[in-house]
Every structure is written in structure tokens, then in C-alpha cells.
Design an enzyme around this catalytic site. Structure first.
Site, PDB file in Angstrom:
ATOM      1  N   CYS A 114      29.273  29.830  -4.325  1.00  0.00           N
ATOM      2  CA  CYS A 114      29.597  28.720  -5.588  1.00  0.00           C
ATOM      3  C   CYS A 114      28.200  29.466  -5.706  1.00  0.00           C
ATOM      4  O   CYS A 114      27.514  30.141  -7.224  1.00  0.00           O
ATOM      5  CB  CYS A 114      29.678  27.355  -5.756  1.00  0.00           C
ATOM      6  N   CYS A 115      27.228  29.071  -5.486  1.00  0.00           N
ATOM      7  CA  CYS A 115      26.142  29.739  -5.131  1.00  0.00           C
ATOM      8  C   CYS A 115      25.559  30.499  -5.983  1.00  0.00           C
ATOM      9  O   CYS A 115      24.020  31.164  -5.909  1.00  0.00           O
ATOM     10  CB  CYS A 115      24.941  28.468  -3.848  1.00  0.00           C
ATOM     11  N   CYS A 198      22.598  21.344  -9.250  1.00  0.00           N
ATOM     12  CA  CYS A 198      23.696  20.976 -10.346  1.00  0.00           C
ATOM     13  C   CYS A 198      24.771  19.965 -10.637  1.00  0.00           C
ATOM     14  O   CYS A 198      24.597  18.819  -8.932  1.00  0.00           O
ATOM     15  CB  CYS A 198      24.894  22.464 -10.614  1.00  0.00           C
ATOM     16  N   CYS A 201      27.258  18.280  -7.308  1.00  0.00           N
ATOM     17  CA  CYS A 201      26.370  18.807  -5.856  1.00  0.00           C
ATOM     18  C   CYS A 201      25.201  17.901  -6.051  1.00  0.00           C
ATOM     19  O   CYS A 201      24.377  18.380  -5.192  1.00  0.00           O
ATOM     20  CB  CYS A 201      26.854  20.407  -6.177  1.00  0.00           C
ATOM     21  N   CYS A 225      20.390  26.722  -1.696  1.00  0.00           N
ATOM     22  CA  CYS A 225      21.193  27.126  -2.763  1.00  0.00           C
ATOM     23  C   CYS A 225      21.628  29.029  -1.913  1.00  0.00           C
ATOM     24  O   CYS A 225      22.552  29.387  -2.765  1.00  0.00           O
ATOM     25  CB  CYS A 225      20.904  27.401  -4.118  1.00  0.00           C
TER      26      CYS A 225
END
Length: 240
Positions: A114-115, A198, A201, A225
Site C-alpha cells: 500500500c505504501c 494516513c 495507520c 513507509c
């Protein structure tokens, strides 16, 4: 002697330099880098306290210095508003974002991926499109367990210098600077956050580790990240 060539013991500097000495050192690092790289020097602004501190320092060196922000679809509304206000004030800051479709709740299933998609890839694009030869960050070696092996000036990517001008600052010194110079910060700090990311998170914790609230419950807990650990210019890895 050039600060770019210094072999100073960073851990010693953290404890022995006073606040003014650290500010002067940071300004000198940015000034030397700007004289060397000119328009190729660009500040990465995460909109966190450390980034806005570095941005203010950079603008004291030259009002011509540019910056970029990498945002994501998961940023808190407070951060988005703060970003909009920042860009309105400083149009020389460009905003980068990934609109790639991702699986639902990828941040829970595979936070690294995702990162990588939402943060690392847009950072690579910013580096390329803005012709960055030296990017300036708000990294601090006192911030967490994953940030202790960085240097003030480093070349982790071949042909891309990374400047960490407040690397030896303590958290309280960042807040001291922001207060003394009246630098606006993300309002989420007023709610108790110490490190911002985010929304899904990032949590508020009582842990002494400044980044302990990041990615709680995953293998990335308190980690990174990826923009500081993955290749940005030499994606194949041959220059890292």
C-alpha cells in the site's frame, strides 16, 4: 571545512550542541547544498512538524527553494485542509498523488505494498519530474528505531543526494523552533498525535517511541513507509 565532508559523531552532536548551534548547523547545511545544487535542491514536505520546520529553514536560506508533497486518498481531513492552506501560501510546492486502483483495505492486508503504491511511486515521480538532484527531508535520528543509521548528507541512490538537515535535533527542539518562529503546524498535533500519516495507520499512543503509533498491529509498527529505504532514482536497485 565543508559540512558535506564532515565525519562528526552524530550521537555526540545530539547531546552536546545547544539549540542555536543546531539551528545554525541546519541552515549552513541547506545553504551549502543550495549553492551546490541550485534549483535541483527540493524539499520533501510531509506536512508533519519536522517537515514544516525544515521548510521554514529552507525558505530562510532562499525564497526560491521549491518543494513537493506526496498525499494519499487516506489522509485525514485535517491534513488535507492543512495541505491546501500550505500550497495556497507556497505555490512553489507541487502535490503528487497516486490514483491507481488498489484492493479494499490493502493497508491491512499488505501495508508495505500500500505504501509502495501510494507513497513511494509518487515520490519517484516527483524526483523525476522536478529534476531533483538533492532532496531535503525532515528525518531525525532521535525519532525512532528505524532512523538511527542515517547521515546528514548521503547518497543512497546514485546521482541523488539526500540532505537531512535536522537529523540531530530532538523532538522538543523542533517544537521550540516552531514556537519561536511562529510556524503553523497540522492541527492534529493538538489532539495528541506525535507522528502523522494516513488515517487508518496512525494512532495516538502513550509509548515513548515517537513513531509507535504508526502501523500498529502490523510488521511495519513504528517503521517506515519506504521513501527513506527504497530506491527512488535507480528503481532497479543498481545505484542504491
Amino acid at each position: 571545512m565543508s559540512l558535506f565532508d564532515n565525519k562528526d559523531d552524530l550521537k555526540e552532536l545530539v547531546e552536546t550542541l545547544n539549540f542555536k548551534e543546531k539551528v545554525d548547523r541546519s541552515l549552513a547545511l541547506i545553504d551549502e547544498a543550495y549553492k551546490k545544487y541550485g534549483d535541483g535542491l527540493v524539499v520533501a514536505n510531509s506536512l508533519g512538524k519536522d517537515s514544516v520546520c525544515v521548510w521554514d529553514l529552507a525558505k530562510r536560506v532562499s525564497h526560491k527553494i521549491r518543494g513537493f508533497i506526496v498525499t494519499t486518498r487516506f489522509k485525514p481531513k485535517e491534513t488535507v485542509k492543512f495541505m491546501q492552506e500550505t500550497v495556497a501560501r507556497y505555490p512553489e510546492i507541487k502535490v503528487y498523488k497516486s490514483d491507481v486502483e488498489i484492493p479494499d483495505k490493502l493497508y491491512e492486508i499488505d501495508p508495505d505494498k500500500c505504501c509502495d503504491i501510494l507513497k513511494v511511486e509518487p515520490t519517484r515521480r516527483a524526483i523525476e519530474e522536478m529534476n531533483v538532484t538533492c532532496w531535503v527531508t525532515g528525518l531525525r535520528c532521535t525519532e525512532g528505531r528505524t532512523r538511527t543509521d542515517f547521515k546528514e548528507v548521503e547518497e543512497r541512490d546514485k546521482g541523488l543526494i539526500k540532505l537531512n538537515p535536522i537529523l540531530i535535533w530532538k523532538e522538543r527542539e523542533v517544537w521550540q523552533y516552531l514556537a519561536l518562529y511562529g510556524v503553523k503546524v497540522n492541527p492534529l498535533y493538538g489532539e495528541g498525535y506525535r507522528s502523522l500519516g494516513c488515517l487508518p495507520c496512525t494512532k495516538i499512543t502513550t509509548d515513548e517511541n515517537e513513531r509507535a503509533g504508526r502501523w500498529i498491529g502490523t510488521s511495519k509498527c513504528g517503521g517506515e513507509c519506504g521513501i527513506h529505504t527504497r530506491p527512488l532514482k535507480n528503481v532497479a536497485g543498481d545505484g542504491i
